[in-house]
Design a protein around this motif. Structure first.
Motif, PDB file in Angstrom:
ATOM      1  N   UNK A 179       0.853  -1.184   0.000  1.00 12.93           N
ATOM      2  CA  UNK A 179       0.000   0.000   0.000  1.00 12.93           C
ATOM      3  C   UNK A 179       0.887   1.232   0.000  1.00 12.93           C
ATOM      4  N   UNK A 180       0.748   2.076  -1.015  1.00 17.98           N
ATOM      5  CA  UNK A 180       1.476   3.336  -1.101  1.00 17.98           C
ATOM      6  C   UNK A 180       0.518   4.474  -0.788  1.00 17.98           C
ATOM      7  N   UNK A 188      -6.285   3.429  -6.162  1.00 21.40           N
ATOM      8  CA  UNK A 188      -5.826   3.004  -7.476  1.00 21.40           C
ATOM      9  C   UNK A 188      -4.957   1.761  -7.333  1.00 21.40           C
ATOM     10  N   UNK A 189      -5.060   0.850  -8.302  1.00 27.12           N
ATOM     11  CA  UNK A 189      -4.033  -0.164  -8.425  1.00 27.12           C
ATOM     12  C   UNK A 189      -2.727   0.510  -8.808  1.00 27.12           C
ATOM     13  N   UNK A 190      -1.603   0.017  -8.270  1.00 30.52           N
ATOM     14  CA  UNK A 190      -0.362   0.771  -8.430  1.00 30.52           C
ATOM     15  C   UNK A 190       0.824  -0.179  -8.366  1.00 30.52           C
ATOM     16  N   UNK A 215      -3.233   4.820  -2.128  1.00 30.07           N
ATOM     17  CA  UNK A 215      -4.343   5.392  -1.361  1.00 30.07           C
ATOM     18  C   UNK A 215      -4.003   6.837  -0.992  1.00 30.07           C
ATOM     19  N   UNK A 216      -4.973   7.487  -0.373  1.00 33.28           N
ATOM     20  CA  UNK A 216      -4.762   8.844   0.109  1.00 33.28           C
ATOM     21  C   UNK A 216      -5.167   9.924  -0.858  1.00 33.28           C
ATOM     22  N   UNK A 217      -5.679   9.551  -2.033  1.00 31.83           N
ATOM     23  CA  UNK A 217      -6.097  10.554  -3.020  1.00 31.83           C
ATOM     24  C   UNK A 217      -7.558  10.911  -2.733  1.00 31.83           C
ATOM     25  N   UNK A 218      -7.783  12.124  -2.325  1.00 31.74           N
ATOM     26  CA  UNK A 218      -9.115  12.550  -1.901  1.00 31.74           C
ATOM     27  C   UNK A 218      -9.451  13.907  -2.505  1.00 31.74           C
TER      28      UNK A 218
END
Length: 886
Positions: free
Chosen positions: A39-40, A201-203, A236-239
């Motif tokens: 998880x990034x 997002x997949x990353x 994660x963390x994109x809001x």
């Protein structure tokens, strides 16, 4: 210095370059926080907080949690990386930013070759892959090498890729004593995602170290795994971002001049032509999930010329798509219906149908007629996208103009004949994913509608195909079952459908085919086709698959697709053993066994055979492959072009090849093949060496000669009426073909490159004897033919071959001059300058010349001299486009 001390020094250098130390308080604690594995986390930055210069001195980078947990895939899967890598991700309302710090204790050996955009090279690379749909099937990939060359790839169906996809994004690279840096800016307009308060997002991230042949990933993609996108980690963390309503416009202008050999007295061959045109490509986000892509009056003058080929078969030559607009969207609009290595050629949607050469010709009426090379594409558009619920949607269409050619008859009067009707092409795709992309079901369809004038009644007026497909992966994504079933329907005049029934795809007129009937009164034809395959595609070192493929005699997909034949059922199996762990000699290897059998729908045996082949990579990174095929005696329904099926002998085919280490300045490779029939006089030998040389980081040259020698003792020539019956006449052909393909790439900067291509080509064929088929299914091969002696073969004063089939002293068939020598030289040079992201200037020179005689002699010196004396065609083109977004 030990590895540990070198790593510590590199990390210390990295902290200094980022402009902060562990004692800097809260930012340092954020920076050093260990993220959750797989998880990034992206950090928000203020608008304008980042400059894309590869320096990483903007304070916003210090707020991001570093990603450092990389693992090798190559050469030692699962091992820690030999050099550390650190990545940070931030975002603003308009773009995603990624900084990759590639530490290297031997920074002087970092490789960065200048090439054209999207060209792979033996360089150090870093790349990011973003599954913004989070459907575990599709992803957008952005990569750069240490010289600043960009690559972007669209990944679909988990493991497939589309290298023709081009996005508008920015990246900058720098290097120093600690390694090198890549700083990416990916506008959200280039990604697709649904509306949501927060996004996952997949990353994935990867790095390639060229000198070590090392490939490392943040989230490992094991060599034995079958998936790619489905194995990504998460970002994660994109809001608080909104899916942009993307409006991108790419207008263009073209000026073209062509110089051709003038023909005395022909008003259409004056020797020169000047042409200018304008058009545009448009992309618009209809919603967060759907995008409209359209092109108006497209021009494709910058694409490379098709190679020369001599086709003596009854089947059409497949030509790969090179036009940018039609290369995009492979994930949604591609529907393969073929099998084997060439299976991707047979498909329901073959984009080269759009803008094809006219299928009719003007009647010169004793004078001269205009020749039109290509049909005008008035426009093309497609809507495509994916929804959060797992729906894939695609709808495309194109309209080509009615083309009329002018004729000036023998008394000077002008006439106009329609040579290609106005035609509408339509394609649609609807599919739904289940179980996180492990299962899928969908429907695919095409339609062609022509506005036919009376003189083009031999064309079909309409054609439709519809297919339902599905796939299901099970047992922990180890096994899969997939397949499709479809139908086709074509309509037209009795002439058009008669030609459909008698085409090389089916030959309903065959006198020995009791399972089909030729009906000259038909005005439509329908058929069905399908495939079913089950296999093991991951887990362990064994892979296998088995399946069946069938097409009814009436199946027809060539109006919008590409299909060589119908009326067949194929059964096949495949078994593979892989060795993936590096050893003292081999880095990896595999062995494959294939078996196949085919029958017509009248249960005539069309094929039965097997294949054993293998490939390997040595410890020194040289690679090779080899194999052997065995085919048994079978019935060929098409050799006599609508006559009875002919039993043809089985044979052996062997092939082998190798490639040297692709990282070296001088690379070499070769491919060779041999074929021998059990009976008769059929054989062939082919040899294709290749040498590539990279004398400087910005220059790459490649030379590939090709040679083929072949004997075919049953080359079809004609069917002649003799004594009230059809005599099927064949020749024993000896053919020699040679070509020399040269490619050169000169890259001045990552945005400015010159691409060179040239290919001289010669193919000569001489007929040694002639014969007719008398007993096509005789048990002994020689008893199937009546070979003509000198008493029944004569040559006229014009060099025409005359055949007395029945031996009564009169000529029954005039074969003309069947020997041939075809010469061709094609070349082009393309200067491409991407003067701003998404905008480019092309300067193109295309050159071509050809010559054809009936001497049948392969004499390279004389052939080349004759080719140089042949009239030449030169085209000069300047194309300018400008990308902007609203």
């Amino acid at each position: 210095m030990t590895i540990r001390s070198r790593t510590a020094a590199a990390v210390g250098t990295f902290l200094a370059l980022w402009g902060a130390t562990p004692a800097s308080g809260q930012l340092a604690s954020e920076r050093l926080r260990v993220p959750t594995p797989g998880v990034a986390e992206a950090a928000r930055a203020a608008p304008g907080a980042l400059r894309i210069d590869g320096r990483l001195d903007d304070p916003a980078w210090a707020t991001a949690v570093p990603i450092t947990q990389f693992v090798q895939r190559e050469p030692d899967e699962g091992a820690p990386p030999s050099e550390p890598t650190e990545v940070r991700v931030v975002y603003t309302d308009r773009a995603l930013y990624v900084a990759i710090r590639a530490f290297d204790s031997r920074a002087g050996e970092i490789a960065g070759h200048l090439t054209r955009r999207d060209e792979d090279s033996p360089s150090d690379w870093v790349g990011i892959m973003i599954d913004s749909y989070r459907d575990r099937r599709t992803a957008f990939e952005f990569a750069v090498n240490a010289a600043g060359v960009k690559r972007d790839i669209y990944r679909f169906n988990d493991t497939n890729s589309d290298l023709g996809w081009d996005a508008v994004w920015d990246v900058a690279v720098t290097s120093d004593a600690a390694g090198w840096v890549a700083e990416f800016e990916i506008p959200f307009t280039q990604l697709r995602f649904a509306e949501a308060g927060s996004h996952r997002f997949g990353f994935n991230i990867y790095r390639r170290i060229n000198r070590l042949n090392e490939l490392q990933y943040w989230t490992l993609l094991p060599r034995e795994a079958s998936g790619v996108v489905s194995l990504f980690g998460e970002l994660v963390g994109i809001e608080g971002i909104e899916p942009p309503r993307r409006l991108e416009i790419l207008p263009y202008a073209v000026a073209r001049g062509t110089s051709t050999p003038a023909v005395d007295g022909d008003p259409f061959e004056t020797g020169s032509e000047r042409f200018g045109t304008m058009g545009a490509d448009i992309r618009y986000g209809l919603s967060s999930n759907l995008t409209l892509s359209a092109t108006i009056n497209p021009d494709f003058g910058q694409v490379e010329a098709d190679p020369a080929v001599v086709n003596l078969t009854a089947f059409e030559t497949f030509l790969p798509e090179k036009r940018p607009h039609f290369q995009e969207g492979l994930d949604i609009f591609q529907f393969n219906i073929g099998l084997g290595d060439g299976g991707s050629q047979e498909q329901l949607f073959y984009t080269r149908r759009i803008g094809r050469s006219p299928q009719g010709a003007a009647d010169p009426r004793g004078g001269h007629a205009e020749q039109i090379a290509q049909t005008t594409i008035l426009g093309a558009a497609k809507v495509s996208g994916k929804t959060p619920a797992g729906w894939t949607i695609g709808l495309g269409g194109a309209l080509t103009a009615e083309e009329s050619a002018t004729a000036i008859d023998s008394i000077g009067s002008r006439h106009s004949d329609v040579v290609e009707p106005m035609t509408g092409y339509f394609v649609g795709r609807l599919a739904r994913d289940f179980r996180g992309g492990l299962s899928r079901i969908g429907v695919f369809g095409t339609a062609v509608q022509r506005d036919l004038p009376d003189n083009l009644g031999f064309l079909r007026s309409s054609a439709y195909t519809v297919a339902v497909d599905g796939s299901h992966r099970f047992r922990n994504d180890t096994y899969s079952i997939d397949g499709w079933i479809g139908t086709s329907h074509v309509r037209g005049s009795t002439d058009a459908i008669f030609e459909t029934q008698t085409s090389s795809a089916r030959y309903f007129q065959r006198p020995d085919a009791s399972h089909v009937t030729l009906d000259p009164t038909r005005t439509s034809l329908s058929g069905f086709a399908g495939q079913l395959n089950i296999g093991k595609h991951s887990g362990g070192n064994w892979r296998w698959s088995a399946g069946v493929d069938t097409r009814s005699p009436g199946f027809e997909a060539n109006d919008m697709g590409f299909m060589r034949n119908a009326d067949r059922t194929i059964q096949y199996t495949w078994l593979q053993r892989r060795w993936l762990e590096p050893g003292r000699i081999f880095r990896r290897a595999n062995v494959n066994f294939n078996q196949w059998a085919a029958w017509s729908h009248g249960w005539e045996r069309l094929a039965i055979g097997g294949n054993l082949n293998g490939s390997f990579t040595l410890a020194n990174y040289w690679s090779g492959f080899l194999g052997v095929n065995r085919e048994l005696e079978r019935l060929s329904p098409g050799t006599l072009r609508g006559g009875p099926g002919l039993l043809v002998p089985g044979g052996w085919n062997g092939f082998a090849g190798f490639d040297s280490d692709g990282r070296r300045t001088l690379r070499a490779g070769a491919f060779g093949s041999i074929y021998r029939e059990d009976e008769g006089r059929g054989w062939s030998y082919g040899f294709h060496p290749e040498v590539s040389w990279r004398p400087a980081s910005r220059l790459d040259l490649a030379l590939r000669p090709g040679f083929r020698w072949a004997a075919n003792d049953r080359q079809y020539l004609t069917t002649a009426p003799v004594d009230g019956e059809s005599a099927y006449l064949l020749g024993e052909l000896r053919q020699t073909t040679a070509s020399l393909t040269f490619r050169g790439n000169v890259t001045f900067t990552p945005a400015l490159s010159l691409q060179l291509y040239a290919e001289p080509f010669v193919s000569s064929g001489h007929y040694e004897t002639f014969k007719q088929v008398t007993a096509p299914r005789a048990s002994t091969y020689g008893n199937r033919f009546d070979v003509f002696g000198p008493d029944r073969v004569t040559t006229s004063e014009k060099g025409e071959v005359l055949i007395d089939v029945n031996g009564d002293g009169s000529v029954d068939a005039n074969l003309g001059q069947p020997d041939f020598t075809f010469l061709s030289f094609r070349s082009n040079a393309v200067l491409r300058w991407e003067y701003r992201p998404g905008s480019a200037l092309f300067v193109v020179w295309q050159h071509g010349r050809a010559d054809e005689t009936n001497d049948g002699r392969f004499e390279p010196g004389q052939n080349w001299g004759r080719l140089l004396d042949a009239p030449a065609t030169n085209t000069f083109l300047i194309k300018l486009n400008y990308w902007f977004s609203l």
